[in-house]
Write a protein that holds these residues in place. Sequence first.
Motif, PDB file in Angstrom:
ATOM      1  N   GLY A   1       9.993  14.380   3.750  1.00 36.04           N
ATOM      2  CA  GLY A   1      10.207  13.252   2.842  1.00 36.04           C
ATOM      3  C   GLY A   1       9.004  12.330   2.848  1.00 36.04           C
ATOM      4  O   GLY A   1       8.081  12.489   3.646  1.00 36.04           O
ATOM      5  N   ARG A   2       9.005  11.361   1.961  1.00 38.93           N
ATOM      6  CA  ARG A   2       7.926  10.377   1.895  1.00 38.93           C
ATOM      7  C   ARG A   2       8.081   9.390   3.046  1.00 38.93           C
ATOM      8  O   ARG A   2       9.148   8.783   3.205  1.00 38.93           O
ATOM      9  CB  ARG A   2       7.964   9.628   0.569  1.00 38.93           C
ATOM     10  N   PRO A   3       7.051   9.195   3.867  1.00 36.18           N
ATOM     11  CA  PRO A   3       7.146   8.222   4.968  1.00 36.18           C
ATOM     12  C   PRO A   3       7.297   6.803   4.413  1.00 36.18           C
ATOM     13  O   PRO A   3       6.709   6.465   3.388  1.00 36.18           O
ATOM     14  CB  PRO A   3       5.807   8.380   5.703  1.00 36.18           C
ATOM     15  N   PRO A   4       8.089   5.955   5.073  1.00 40.47           N
ATOM     16  CA  PRO A   4       8.262   4.570   4.606  1.00 40.47           C
ATOM     17  C   PRO A   4       7.000   3.742   4.759  1.00 40.47           C
ATOM     18  O   PRO A   4       6.798   2.756   4.083  1.00 40.47           O
ATOM     19  CB  PRO A   4       9.386   4.037   5.489  1.00 40.47           C
ATOM     20  N   ARG A   5       6.127   4.144   5.689  1.00 43.07           N
ATOM     21  CA  ARG A   5       4.842   3.471   5.882  1.00 43.07           C
ATOM     22  C   ARG A   5       3.827   4.512   6.313  1.00 43.07           C
ATOM     23  O   ARG A   5       4.179   5.648   6.592  1.00 43.07           O
ATOM     24  CB  ARG A   5       4.943   2.359   6.932  1.00 43.07           C
ATOM     25  N   ASN A   6       2.585   4.127   6.349  1.00 44.17           N
ATOM     26  CA  ASN A   6       1.519   5.048   6.710  1.00 44.17           C
ATOM     27  C   ASN A   6       1.831   5.732   8.037  1.00 44.17           C
ATOM     28  O   ASN A   6       1.937   5.064   9.067  1.00 44.17           O
ATOM     29  CB  ASN A   6       0.189   4.281   6.823  1.00 44.17           C
ATOM     30  N   PRO A   7       1.998   7.056   8.040  1.00 48.76           N
ATOM     31  CA  PRO A   7       2.352   7.748   9.289  1.00 48.76           C
ATOM     32  C   PRO A   7       1.270   7.685  10.343  1.00 48.76           C
ATOM     33  O   PRO A   7       1.543   7.864  11.525  1.00 48.76           O
ATOM     34  CB  PRO A   7       2.595   9.196   8.826  1.00 48.76           C
TER      35      PRO A   7
ATOM     36  N   GLN B   1       0.836  -1.180   0.000  1.00 45.35           N
ATOM     37  CA  GLN B   1       0.000   0.000   0.000  1.00 45.35           C
ATOM     38  C   GLN B   1       0.883   1.246   0.000  1.00 45.35           C
ATOM     39  O   GLN B   1       1.610   1.507   0.957  1.00 45.35           O
ATOM     40  CB  GLN B   1      -0.923   0.008   1.222  1.00 45.35           C
ATOM     41  N   GLU B   2       0.834   1.982  -1.075  1.00 43.34           N
ATOM     42  CA  GLU B   2       1.615   3.207  -1.155  1.00 43.34           C
ATOM     43  C   GLU B   2       0.993   4.255  -0.243  1.00 43.34           C
ATOM     44  O   GLU B   2      -0.225   4.392  -0.162  1.00 43.34           O
ATOM     45  CB  GLU B   2       1.635   3.724  -2.599  1.00 43.34           C
ATOM     46  N   VAL B   3       1.850   4.964   0.472  1.00 48.04           N
ATOM     47  CA  VAL B   3       1.357   6.019   1.361  1.00 48.04           C
ATOM     48  C   VAL B   3       0.785   7.145   0.509  1.00 48.04           C
ATOM     49  O   VAL B   3       1.475   7.722  -0.329  1.00 48.04           O
ATOM     50  CB  VAL B   3       2.496   6.559   2.256  1.00 48.04           C
ATOM     51  N   LYS B   4      -0.484   7.429   0.719  1.00 47.58           N
ATOM     52  CA  LYS B   4      -1.148   8.447  -0.081  1.00 47.58           C
ATOM     53  C   LYS B   4      -0.663   9.845   0.304  1.00 47.58           C
ATOM     54  O   LYS B   4      -0.495  10.156   1.478  1.00 47.58           O
ATOM     55  CB  LYS B   4      -2.662   8.352   0.087  1.00 47.58           C
TER      56      LYS B   4
ATOM     57  N   TYR C   1      -0.063  15.817   7.917  1.00 48.28           N
ATOM     58  CA  TYR C   1      -0.200  16.213   9.319  1.00 48.28           C
ATOM     59  C   TYR C   1       0.323  15.114  10.241  1.00 48.28           C
ATOM     60  O   TYR C   1       0.982  15.394  11.246  1.00 48.28           O
ATOM     61  CB  TYR C   1      -1.659  16.508   9.649  1.00 48.28           C
ATOM     62  N   ALA C   2       0.010  13.844   9.903  1.00 45.52           N
ATOM     63  CA  ALA C   2       0.470  12.727  10.722  1.00 45.52           C
ATOM     64  C   ALA C   2       1.989  12.601  10.664  1.00 45.52           C
ATOM     65  O   ALA C   2       2.640  12.370  11.680  1.00 45.52           O
ATOM     66  CB  ALA C   2      -0.188  11.430  10.266  1.00 45.52           C
ATOM     67  N   ARG C   3       2.560  12.742   9.469  1.00 45.92           N
ATOM     68  CA  ARG C   3       4.019  12.658   9.322  1.00 45.92           C
ATOM     69  C   ARG C   3       4.714  13.708  10.193  1.00 45.92           C
ATOM     70  O   ARG C   3       5.718  13.421  10.872  1.00 45.92           O
ATOM     71  CB  ARG C   3       4.419  12.863   7.862  1.00 45.92           C
ATOM     72  N   ASP C   4       4.188  14.933  10.174  1.00 46.48           N
ATOM     73  CA  ASP C   4       4.791  16.037  10.930  1.00 46.48           C
ATOM     74  C   ASP C   4       4.273  16.122  12.356  1.00 46.48           C
ATOM     75  O   ASP C   4       4.650  17.030  13.105  1.00 46.48           O
ATOM     76  CB  ASP C   4       4.547  17.368  10.206  1.00 46.48           C
TER      77      ASP C   4
END
Length: 207
Positions: free
Chosen positions: A172-178, A96-99, A106-109
């Motif tokens: 950056g792009r998270p490696p998995r769903n943040p 599943q690619e992180v959308k 917001y979750a990543r940060d």
Amino acid sequence: MSASALHSNVLVLNQHFRAVHITTVRRAFALLCKAVAEVVHWRNETLQTYDFESWKEVSRFREQFEPYDDWIRTVSFEIAVPRIIRLLIYDSLPPQEVKFNRRNIYARDRNRCQYCGRKFPTTELSLDHVIPKSKGGRTTWTNIVCACTTCNNIKAGRTPREASMKLVCLPGRPPRNPVIQLKIRHEKYRSWKQFLGEAYWTVELKE
């Protein structure tokens, strides 16, 4: 089913105990009842697996569970909500690619302004192009960060260097769903941590 149980999530592993995605409690129990998945229970540094019937039996001993565990009550029995299940049929599921969307940014940060470092409610944050669009900046994982209103106004249409501002973290792009990363900070999802890192399975064991 209680409201808290209804809104819980269940981590899904493939046959090789690799995390593949998260699912709802209803879907998890449907898979268990169809015997295409089993419960993976991590407690006191010990991993045990159960089919639906044996999990129902274990659930009779409530003292073996944590106070924050969720429960489902039926007419004839009470059963604990599993935190993790393992698929018994499929070796893997499509990755599943992180959308790239507002929720995941917001979750990543972690809802922190990436300029001042302070945490804000989602309603008080905006998305900022690190390199402004007027200067060729693109709308990508590596060029979008959360920013509070004050910092966004100060930075305006400038680059961080031009505005004498520094980023807390490089985007950056998270490696998995943040969102998963946020959930494992909650006590009731802490067992997920054992299955979200390759080190757990690949590190050499010592006698």
